[in-house]
Design an enzyme around this catalytic site. Structure first.
Site, PDB file in Angstrom:
ATOM      1  N   CYS A   2     -47.153  11.533 -21.246  1.00 35.67           N
ATOM      2  CA  CYS A   2     -46.494  12.819 -21.151  1.00 35.67           C
ATOM      3  C   CYS A   2     -47.048  13.755 -22.212  1.00 35.67           C
ATOM      4  CB  CYS A   2     -44.985  12.651 -21.363  1.00 35.67           C
ATOM      5  SG  CYS A   2     -44.229  11.418 -20.279  1.00 35.67           S
ATOM      6  N   ARG A  50     -43.802  15.571 -17.925  1.00 38.89           N
ATOM      7  CA  ARG A  50     -43.800  14.146 -17.607  1.00 38.89           C
ATOM      8  C   ARG A  50     -44.802  13.768 -16.532  1.00 38.89           C
ATOM      9  NH1 ARG A  50     -39.030  10.541 -14.752  1.00 38.89           N
ATOM     10  NH2 ARG A  50     -39.821   8.490 -15.378  1.00 38.89           N
ATOM     11  N   VAL A  53     -44.637   7.238 -14.469  1.00 36.72           N
ATOM     12  CA  VAL A  53     -45.337   5.960 -14.367  1.00 36.72           C
ATOM     13  C   VAL A  53     -44.344   4.815 -14.176  1.00 36.72           C
ATOM     14  CG1 VAL A  53     -46.785   4.310 -15.623  1.00 36.72           C
ATOM     15  CG2 VAL A  53     -47.337   6.747 -15.685  1.00 36.72           C
ATOM     16  N   GLY A  78     -45.840   8.111 -24.293  1.00 31.65           N
ATOM     17  CA  GLY A  78     -46.402   6.796 -24.550  1.00 31.65           C
ATOM     18  C   GLY A  78     -45.957   5.756 -23.553  1.00 31.65           C
ATOM     19  N   GLU A  79     -46.193   4.522 -23.924  1.00 31.60           N
ATOM     20  CA  GLU A  79     -45.820   3.381 -23.104  1.00 31.60           C
ATOM     21  C   GLU A  79     -45.532   2.213 -24.041  1.00 31.60           C
ATOM     22  OE1 GLU A  79     -44.683   3.024 -19.573  1.00 31.60           O
ATOM     23  OE2 GLU A  79     -46.431   4.346 -19.576  1.00 31.60           O
TER      24      GLU A  79
END
Length: 609
Positions: A2, A50, A53, A78-79
């Protein structure tokens, strides 16, 4: 992935700055085209764009949660790869969840554990949490996700995923002073850690977090590389690395949207693709792989010290071995040159020339098929794959091994910026500062100390340039790219592995090759390192040289206030014995770097001080 942005002000009512917030949000739109949102209060203004995912329905931001009189709002880019484990901990602590997004988990982790939550996170991230009185900021340990900030003269904190959003604030003009000029000419396309090149623009360091409240901004490092004895034998070390690498790759395959891998036929991308193909196969899915090439590169490619072999045969071998759905993206050299301007705007700075622009075009094509991709960046920094890890002549040099050309670089500066500047000393101080911050053991051998220092130099400097490139070029087309070799547990472990074990079999990254021995065909497993491919078509050099010639003939470029015309004239015919930036930037890329600089000065209306 994002884009995030925001302002905190304890004097002015930020609800009156909604227009500024929306402008900051709008220039980040490419990072997150699927959804957007803002949060406005007297003291805080937060914006988010955004790319969906994971859990599209329940991951909207800014996200607010309330519990026991506490209210917090999060914007996050992030992830997180250990979300299931942390969610279990939080559930046991009494938290309830509406969905399975890592955003919701992160927000509630911040509320449960406060700033100490970052110690528990495994992933790539940059985020900000507002609790009504204090803003908490944090960035992942490796610096995969960006986070820039500035504090204005009247005390407003402004932050964003990209510099372009910060410059939308009316009190932060696009100014570059002598320090910024030195960054561009002596360090660029790298940046001194924490530097944003623009005056008063900074970047949160990897592994850093902080708070902003009425007392100001206070930052601290929550993680650093620490030297420890390595106690495992060769067999256990190989097994440990195999486990760490496999686990990192498998974790990073979490996605609710199509996912694939970049495949160059080199060791690093092939390892990732092999584990990804195995993992997706267990789900009944077939892996998509993507490679990049250039028109007529087979005609013009010549093997050399730094590019010993073309990628094509090795890519084909891997795609056949893994039975992947493979796409080979072929770029035109003229197209790559034309994309230099977009690449500079994506990075907000002059970058790695066609090494950037080709990746930007490649990611645009990949985005047509998948939303998430895994890439092999950073294995060379972690496992010691670059020539300077093994070449004693390079390792003996003072300064950065990828930029042994300070005097030549300084010769481009106009007298106004060169006056009073000791270029060698400036670079030497930055180099020495990193060495001084490198953690070593008292009983380290000289070779172990040298490797630790090279690792730290590469991670703090060269790797950050590549991570900048990967994030901005991919997110320009809203493609999320993950880098499994940047897993901090791999990094911590490899930092303490002795040099002899890193180079098992007498080959660079021998330890990784041993760990992956049964994952890859022998030809790929033992292939000598070959860097990201560049176009070697003569039309590319002709195109950028012709463009620089027009620039010089026109004579009105803002570039000439910073760079000597005579130096640019010489660049058209002079092949320096030193590359501008490692093996990636020879004369065509150096010409293109200055073309990017010209465009950047114009597009950003940079004020040179």
């Amino acid at each position: 992935m994002c884009g995030i942005a925001g302002m905190i002000d304890f004097e002015q009512d930020l609800r009156e700055r909604e227009k500024t917030l929306l402008e900051m949000q709008s220039v980040l739109r490419r990072r997150g085209p699927d959804e957007d949102g803002i949060y406005l209060s007297p003291r805080a203004a937060l914006a988010h764009v955004r790319l969906c995912v994971v859990d599209p329905e329940n991951g909207r931001q800014p996200m607010t949660a309330r519990r026991n009189g506490q209210t917090c709002t999060l914007v996050y880019n992030g992830e997180l790869y250990n979300t299931p484990e942390l969610r279990r901990e939080l559930t046991e602590a009494g938290w309830e969840f509406d969905g399975h997004s890592d955003t919701e988990m992160l927000l509630k982790a911040c509320m449960e554990w406060g700033p100490a939550c970052v110690d528990r996170l495994n992933g790539i991230f940059a985020f900000a949490v507002w609790d009504g009185e204090t803003l908490f900021l944090a960035r992942d340990r490796m610096g995969v996700k960006p986070l820039f900030y500035s504090v204005t003269a009247d005390g407003t904190l402004v932050f964003a995923s990209e510099i372009k959003a910060i410059l939308r604030h009316p009190d932060i003009p696009p100014e570059v002073d002598a320090e910024g000029a030195a960054e561009l000419l002596l360090i660029g396309p790298g940046r001194t850690p924490g530097q944003g090149v623009f005056r008063n623009v900074r970047e949160l360091l990897p592994g850093q977090c902080g708070v902003f409240d009425r007392e100001g901004l206070r930052l601290w490092n929550y993680w650093k590389l620490t030297a420890r004895p390595h106690l495992e034998n060769e067999a256990d070390t190989v097994a440990h690395v195999r486990c760490l690498v496999r686990d990192a790759i498998r974790r990073q395959l979490v996605s609710d949207v199509p996912i694939g891998t970049f495949l160059s036929g080199g060791l690093d991308s092939s390892v990732i693709s092999a584990v990804a193909a195995e993992t997706l196969g267990e789900r009944g899915e077939r892996l998509r792989t993507f490679s990049v090439d250039y028109r007529e590169n087979d005609r013009y490619f010549t093997a050399g010290k730094f590019q010993p072999s073309a990628d094509g045969p090795y890519i084909e071998a891997m795609a056949d071995c893994l039975d992947t759905l493979h796409t080979n993206v072929v770029l035109d050299p003229v197209q790559v040159a034309a994309a230099l301007d977009d690449a500079a705007e994506a990075r907000d700075l002059p970058g790695m020339a066609d090494v950037d622009s080709s990746l930007l075009l490649f990611c645009r094509e990949v985005r047509g098929d998948v939303t998430v991709a895994l890439s092999g960046e950073c294995a060379d920094e972690i496992f010691g794959g670059y020539p300077w890890f093994r070449d004693p002549a390079v390792r003996a040099e003072n300064g950065f091994p990828w930029a042994q050309s300070t005097a030549w670089r300084a010769s481009f500066l106009t007298p106004e910026y060169a006056q009073g500047l000791d270029a060698d000393e400036l670079v030497r101080q930055r180099w020495q500062k990193t060495l001084a911050e490198t953690d070593c053991l008292d009983d380290d051998t000289p070779e172990q100390k040298r490797v630790r220092r090279l690792t730290r130099l590469n991670m703090d400097w060269f790797m950050q340039t590549l991570l900048d490139r990967k994030d901005r070029m991919s997110m320009w087309s809203a493609l999320e790219v993950r880098v499994p070799f940047c897993d901090w547990q791999i990094v911590e472990y490899l930092y303490n592995v002795p040099p002899a074990l890193r180079e098992l079999g007498g080959q660079e990254k021998g330890l990784l090759r041993s760990a992956a021995a049964d994952w890859l065909p022998k030809s790929v497993l033992h292939r000598k390192k070959s860097p990201y491919p560049k176009t070697v078509h003569p039309i590319y050099l002709e195109t950028v040289a012709r463009r620089l010639r027009r620039l010089l003939d026109d004579g009105n470029s803002p570039l000439f206030a910073l760079v000597r015309r005579e130096a640019l004239e010489n660049l058209l015919t002079y092949e320096s014995p030193w590359p501008w930036y490692g093996q990636l930037m020879s004369r065509p890329q150096t010409i293109a770097y200055f073309l990017q600089m010209d465009h950047w000065l114009r597009a950003y209306q940079v004020q040179l001080l």
